[in-house]
Design a protein around this motif. Sequence first.
Motif, PDB file in Angstrom:
ATOM      1  N   UNK B  71       0.822  -1.217   0.000  1.00  0.00           N
ATOM      2  CA  UNK B  71       0.000   0.000   0.000  1.00  0.00           C
ATOM      3  C   UNK B  71       0.856   1.266   0.000  1.00  0.00           C
ATOM      4  N   UNK B  74      -3.635   5.137   1.301  1.00  0.00           N
ATOM      5  CA  UNK B  74      -4.787   4.510   1.960  1.00  0.00           C
ATOM      6  C   UNK B  74      -5.774   5.593   2.407  1.00  0.00           C
ATOM      7  N   UNK B  75      -6.917   5.149   2.885  1.00  0.00           N
ATOM      8  CA  UNK B  75      -7.925   6.096   3.394  1.00  0.00           C
ATOM      9  C   UNK B  75      -8.047   5.951   4.900  1.00  0.00           C
ATOM     10  N   UNK B  76      -8.235   7.060   5.575  1.00  0.00           N
ATOM     11  CA  UNK B  76      -8.450   7.008   7.017  1.00  0.00           C
ATOM     12  C   UNK B  76      -9.534   8.021   7.384  1.00  0.00           C
ATOM     13  N   UNK B  77     -10.425   7.587   8.278  1.00  0.00           N
ATOM     14  CA  UNK B  77     -11.434   8.527   8.771  1.00  0.00           C
ATOM     15  C   UNK B  77     -10.855   9.264   9.965  1.00  0.00           C
ATOM     16  N   UNK B  79     -11.353  13.034  12.463  1.00  0.00           N
ATOM     17  CA  UNK B  79     -12.464  13.844  12.962  1.00  0.00           C
ATOM     18  C   UNK B  79     -12.055  15.285  13.210  1.00  0.00           C
ATOM     19  N   UNK B 130      -9.743   8.094  15.677  1.00  0.00           N
ATOM     20  CA  UNK B 130     -10.929   7.522  16.318  1.00  0.00           C
ATOM     21  C   UNK B 130     -10.710   7.394  17.822  1.00  0.00           C
ATOM     22  N   UNK B 153      -3.821   8.706   3.424  1.00  0.00           N
ATOM     23  CA  UNK B 153      -2.686   8.414   4.301  1.00  0.00           C
ATOM     24  C   UNK B 153      -1.602   7.745   3.466  1.00  0.00           C
ATOM     25  N   UNK B 155       1.552   5.550   3.999  1.00  0.00           N
ATOM     26  CA  UNK B 155       2.420   4.808   4.920  1.00  0.00           C
ATOM     27  C   UNK B 155       3.892   4.828   4.510  1.00  0.00           C
ATOM     28  N   UNK B 156       4.169   5.035   3.214  1.00  0.00           N
ATOM     29  CA  UNK B 156       5.567   5.076   2.770  1.00  0.00           C
ATOM     30  C   UNK B 156       6.109   6.504   2.741  1.00  0.00           C
ATOM     31  N   UNK B 226       8.445  -0.490  -5.170  1.00  0.00           N
ATOM     32  CA  UNK B 226       8.825   0.419  -4.082  1.00  0.00           C
ATOM     33  C   UNK B 226      10.316   0.335  -3.742  1.00  0.00           C
ATOM     34  N   UNK B 227      10.915  -0.833  -3.964  1.00  0.00           N
ATOM     35  CA  UNK B 227      12.342  -0.966  -3.665  1.00  0.00           C
ATOM     36  C   UNK B 227      13.187  -0.195  -4.679  1.00  0.00           C
ATOM     37  N   UNK B 230      12.646   3.503  -4.074  1.00  0.00           N
ATOM     38  CA  UNK B 230      13.407   3.968  -2.919  1.00  0.00           C
ATOM     39  C   UNK B 230      14.883   4.121  -3.289  1.00  0.00           C
ATOM     40  N   UNK B 234      17.115   7.513  -3.295  1.00  0.00           N
ATOM     41  CA  UNK B 234      18.395   7.583  -2.561  1.00  0.00           C
ATOM     42  C   UNK B 234      19.526   8.022  -3.482  1.00  0.00           C
TER      43      UNK B 234
END
Lengths: 115, 578
Positions: B71, B74-77, B79, B130, B153, B155-156, B226-227, B230, B234
């Motif tokens: 991933x 991503x999605x995150x809820x 508030x 949350x 979101x 993550x990387x 992704x490797x 990356x 670099x």
Amino acid sequence: MSYQPTTYYTSRRQQNWSRNQNTTRFVSAVKLGPVAHTILVALMITVLGLIYLTQATRTTGYDYAAQKIDSQIAELNEERADLQIENARLTALETVKNSAVAKEMTTPASTEFVE
Amino acid sequence: MNLDLPKNGYSRKLAYVILAIAALFVLRLFYLQIIKHSYYVDQARAIQERRFVLPAQRGEIYALDGESPVKLVMNQTVYTVFADPKTITQKDEIIETLREVAGGNLRQGFADLLDQTDTRYQVLGTKLTTTQRDKIKAKNYYGIGFQAVSQRVYPEGKLASQVLGFVNAEGTGAYGIEGYMNERLKGEDGLLQSVADVRDVPLTIGKNNIRIEPQNGDDLVLSIDRNIQSKVEQAILAGVDRTGAPQISALVMNPNTGRVMAMANYPSYNPAEFYKVRDAAIFNNNTISVPYEPGSTIKAFTMATAIDKNVAHATDTYNNTDYITVGDRTISNASKGRTGLITFQTAMEWSLNTGFVTIAQRLGDGRNINRTARDTMYDYFYNRFRLGQATGVELSNEAYGSIISPQSSMGNEVRYSNMSFGQGMESTMLQVAAGFSSAVNGGTYYQPSVVAGVLKGGEIESTKPEVKQAGLIAGSTSRELVGMLQQARRSSFPGADKPGYIVGGKTGTSQVIRNGAYSEAETIASYVGFGGSDRPEYVIMIQVAGKDRVWQGSRDAMPIFTDISNWMIDYLKLRPKG
């Protein structure tokens, strides 16, 4: 208010009594007038209405239960998404590179292909 | 029923009055319920029925880790916590709890906002998780509310940010794949139309309820590994440290599929904090958005044209005098001294402009870059290698570049002499890399792509590589070119590569136009090359640029290629040739 007694229907068999047959018949002493009839009909309509309302209310009750379950599902989905994000962050390349295990790794001096 | 009411008595009159009133009621009810039925039904519906949007979930974006999807987006809820300052009763406790639970998410001076009792809505903090929301909610403060917001979101982190783009405050994808694939990623919102109670809880009673389920967006799997991404990022940073260049771009693609394996630029940005970027140019992916004169990297294309048209080969010779006249212009070599009868292989190794202008002349009558020569070059450069055309890669803001047609008055002999060594034309790095891939893979142009497929049920539904044109040069032409580029690299940069592999490439140091003329004080450095075991398995293109500085292909761009290339050989587990 005068009242005309009901003309009872009498079957033919009852008219032609046979010998030794019982000649009496039951006639209720309770007589229902038009007001009583109206009240009874109104009562029946009321009861039916109440039954309908009870059913409708019960359905609405299910709606609230369904809504509650939907909310729970949404909450759990949020939790799952949060956990997936945490998992993705923990397995992200930068995290892996900075891990204690990765820091202990070294580049091999030479590599060979096994036939 | 027969009522015996005395005639002219009060009872009879009363009965008539009641009857009249009843008749009025009946008439009024008839009017309201029968005649105005539709009107009141609409009124009731407007009050009782609600239309709820069932939001579609935006598709996630994955990269590859070898063969597996990982991933990237991503999605995150989260508030937004707000207050109604007019109704709150426990101000001090609220402030203390908010500081304790969501200190980093609060607006500056949020406590003062609670004093603004002439307002009913004040945002106190944003992007609460949350858990944070639950902790505050558990206190049951009156006048405090929460609003759910979906956010992207990463993550990387910053990885491949200019390939990804971002989702802006309106929820629309901008730049990169988010911008290009916005329609596919966003999905389609659903609809729930239903009778609702005062708390907006939808109820199943009612005949006009509608429920249309939302269609979530596609989960896209990019061909970006992704490797490799990356490593490329670099290598770029190492290049920045080494050269001090303010701009470096690089891309890696598979020449046998057209799939882009990595695409990166410096400077870059964090897509999670896109709103902090002050210079919008940083959002651009320079490998596709900024066309430039690619310089001597184009000599590979000129050579391919010559071999394919059988007018010049590696071992053919020409007389190099370090200068050549075309029309009213004299073109010189950047590297001088290798004069006399030399091969085109030597011209490639020393990147001698005179050699490639000679090739352009040989495509015509041997002395002039006449219309035949120009038509041939245009056919190969534009129609076959597709330089100066948008590639159609699935990223927003792709630029076209330009190749001037010989039909135009600007497409004269001088321009085409310049084009033979990559000046007087504009193309993006991706165009050069894609065309170069087709030149070294045997002559097949694959549609450049960053999308490997769609993730469905945990499995990748792969999209097949698309062949745009097969046989654009002969296989023998491609093989000869690969050999020449390999030799050029070996002779110019001995010992740079791991032994046992085919690695070749071409440098480029291109002049840039400043104030209407080519500047002597500023150049752009490029390197395009390939590597593999038996055949080219990857193509890498590097660009180093920066205002008012001279950047050289061999000094500034080539080492970045070498760094990535040697790593790629290990990563792809390529076996050395005997």
